[in-house]
Scaffold this motif. Structure first.
Motif, PDB file in Angstrom:
ATOM      1  N   TYR A 151       0.842  -1.198   0.000  1.00  0.00           N
ATOM      2  CA  TYR A 151       0.000   0.000   0.000  1.00  0.00           C
ATOM      3  C   TYR A 151       0.874   1.244   0.000  1.00  0.00           C
ATOM      4  CZ  TYR A 151      -3.479  -3.393   1.633  1.00  0.00           C
ATOM      5  OH  TYR A 151      -4.305  -4.488   1.759  1.00  0.00           O
ATOM      6  N   VAL A 156      -4.320   2.196   4.656  1.00  0.00           N
ATOM      7  CA  VAL A 156      -5.316   1.306   4.052  1.00  0.00           C
ATOM      8  C   VAL A 156      -6.607   1.364   4.856  1.00  0.00           C
ATOM      9  CG1 VAL A 156      -4.605  -0.717   5.402  1.00  0.00           C
ATOM     10  CG2 VAL A 156      -5.550  -1.052   3.119  1.00  0.00           C
ATOM     11  N   THR A 158     -10.508  -1.194   5.391  1.00  0.00           N
ATOM     12  CA  THR A 158     -11.070  -2.521   5.143  1.00  0.00           C
ATOM     13  C   THR A 158     -11.565  -2.649   3.704  1.00  0.00           C
ATOM     14  OG1 THR A 158     -11.743  -2.690   7.455  1.00  0.00           O
ATOM     15  CG2 THR A 158     -12.804  -4.192   5.906  1.00  0.00           C
ATOM     16  N   GLN A 161      -8.640  -3.075   1.383  1.00  0.00           N
ATOM     17  CA  GLN A 161      -8.126  -4.439   1.476  1.00  0.00           C
ATOM     18  C   GLN A 161      -8.941  -5.378   0.591  1.00  0.00           C
ATOM     19  OE1 GLN A 161      -8.152  -4.980   5.846  1.00  0.00           O
ATOM     20  NE2 GLN A 161      -5.994  -5.466   5.661  1.00  0.00           N
ATOM     21  N   LYS A 162     -10.258  -5.231   0.606  1.00  0.00           N
ATOM     22  CA  LYS A 162     -11.125  -6.075  -0.219  1.00  0.00           C
ATOM     23  C   LYS A 162     -10.843  -5.856  -1.707  1.00  0.00           C
ATOM     24  CE  LYS A 162     -14.898  -6.291   3.170  1.00  0.00           C
ATOM     25  NZ  LYS A 162     -16.299  -5.879   3.469  1.00  0.00           N
ATOM     26  N   VAL A 164      -7.996  -4.898  -3.016  1.00  0.00           N
ATOM     27  CA  VAL A 164      -6.682  -5.472  -3.303  1.00  0.00           C
ATOM     28  C   VAL A 164      -6.776  -6.989  -3.451  1.00  0.00           C
ATOM     29  CG1 VAL A 164      -4.407  -5.898  -2.271  1.00  0.00           C
ATOM     30  CG2 VAL A 164      -5.346  -3.581  -2.325  1.00  0.00           C
ATOM     31  N   ILE A 165      -7.562  -7.624  -2.585  1.00  0.00           N
ATOM     32  CA  ILE A 165      -7.765  -9.070  -2.701  1.00  0.00           C
ATOM     33  C   ILE A 165      -8.457  -9.397  -4.023  1.00  0.00           C
ATOM     34  CG2 ILE A 165      -9.005 -11.038  -1.729  1.00  0.00           C
ATOM     35  CD1 ILE A 165      -8.651  -9.647   1.045  1.00  0.00           C
ATOM     36  N   ALA A 172      -0.307  -8.454   1.046  1.00  0.00           N
ATOM     37  CA  ALA A 172      -0.216  -7.003   0.912  1.00  0.00           C
ATOM     38  C   ALA A 172       0.459  -6.431   2.156  1.00  0.00           C
ATOM     39  CB  ALA A 172      -1.591  -6.382   0.728  1.00  0.00           C
ATOM     40  N   ASP A 185      -2.283 -10.361   9.946  1.00  0.00           N
ATOM     41  CA  ASP A 185      -3.240 -10.162   8.855  1.00  0.00           C
ATOM     42  C   ASP A 185      -2.421 -10.092   7.565  1.00  0.00           C
ATOM     43  OD1 ASP A 185      -5.019  -9.303   6.932  1.00  0.00           O
ATOM     44  OD2 ASP A 185      -5.780  -7.606   8.096  1.00  0.00           O
ATOM     45  N   ASN A 187      -3.192  -9.553   4.647  1.00  0.00           N
ATOM     46  CA  ASN A 187      -3.580  -8.480   3.739  1.00  0.00           C
ATOM     47  C   ASN A 187      -3.150  -7.110   4.268  1.00  0.00           C
ATOM     48  OD1 ASN A 187      -5.034 -10.102   1.755  1.00  0.00           O
ATOM     49  ND2 ASN A 187      -6.477 -10.473   3.418  1.00  0.00           N
ATOM     50  N   TYR A 188      -2.400  -7.125   5.388  1.00  0.00           N
ATOM     51  CA  TYR A 188      -1.833  -5.888   5.946  1.00  0.00           C
ATOM     52  C   TYR A 188      -0.610  -6.272   6.776  1.00  0.00           C
ATOM     53  CZ  TYR A 188      -1.883  -1.120   7.884  1.00  0.00           C
ATOM     54  OH  TYR A 188      -1.561   0.173   8.238  1.00  0.00           O
TER      55      TYR A 188
END
Length: 215
Positions: A151, A156, A158, A161-162, A164-165, A172, A185, A187-188
């Motif tokens: 990022y 970032v 929530t 994050q969605k 990016v997924i 990530a 996490d 994704n972070y």
């Protein structure tokens, strides 16, 4: 690296040499970050003090200064590329040919949006466009959409994050300090940032020997 005009994100070459000497001379296990995360997610054990190295943005000094030193020391690393400055041929940024040379040598190429926008204040449509444009350009230039994402500015939400997924990234990274562990996490993912003011050898050793606090 060695770019004193950017002290908040720059590491001096003298500092870099000390960092590489520390990583090469002590009992550290430096691996590609993707391998580290895959091992943790898969429940596999890793040696103590396993380290991953990442670099953001795609400045030319990654190619001219850092890469030769990392390569000589046998230290793998990942570089996250913002594609717009590369496409514009911006001064002090790598070219696509140089990025392909890094990839061919084994350097992992990750994504970093197209313009390095501040995602939390950009809006959903802008962020979606940034992710898709970045994916498209990286696929065209290096032959695949990256597995990893960072990022911009490490910030970032929530919803981001969605997005990016959904864009296809499996891991990530932010810029918040912390030791990766099974409770992370993915994704972070935290990273310890280093720069001229916070890149001294004492702080580096503190980081390299830090322990996680699983929650």
């Amino acid at each position: 690296f060695g770019e004193a005009n950017y002290p908040s994100t720059n590491i001096t070459l003298k500092q870099l040499d000390k960092h590489i000497f520390e990583l090469s001379s002590k009992d550290y296990n430096v691996l590609p970050v993707k391998d580290i995360i895959n091992a943790i997610q898969g429940g596999k054990s890793l040696p103590n003090r396993t380290i991953g190295i990442t670099v953001d943005d795609g400045y030319l000094s990654v190619y001219t200064q850092a890469w030769p030193k990392f390569k000589k020391a046998g230290l793998p690393f990942t570089v996250f590329i913002a594609t717009d400055p590369i496409d514009r041929g911006s001064a002090n940024y790598m070219s696509w040919d140089q990025i392909r040379a890094l990839k061919k040598s084994g350097v992992e190429i990750g994504a970093h949006t197209s313009s390095h926008n501040h995602m939390p204040t950009s809006g959903s449509k802008r962020n979606q466009s940034e992710l898709l444009n970045s994916n498209s350009r990286l696929f065209e230039e290096i032959g695949h959409v990256p597995y990893l994402f960072a990022y911009p500015f490490g910030e970032v939400s929530t919803n981001i994050q969605k997005q990016v997924i959904k864009a296809g990234y499996k891991m990530a990274f932010g810029q918040h300090s912390g030791v990766v562990n099974p409770s992370t996490d993915f994704n972070y993912i935290p990273r310890f940032s280093l720069n001229e003011n916070y890149g001294g050898i004492k702080r580096l050793r503190l980081i390299l020997n830090a322990l996680p606090l699983p929650i």
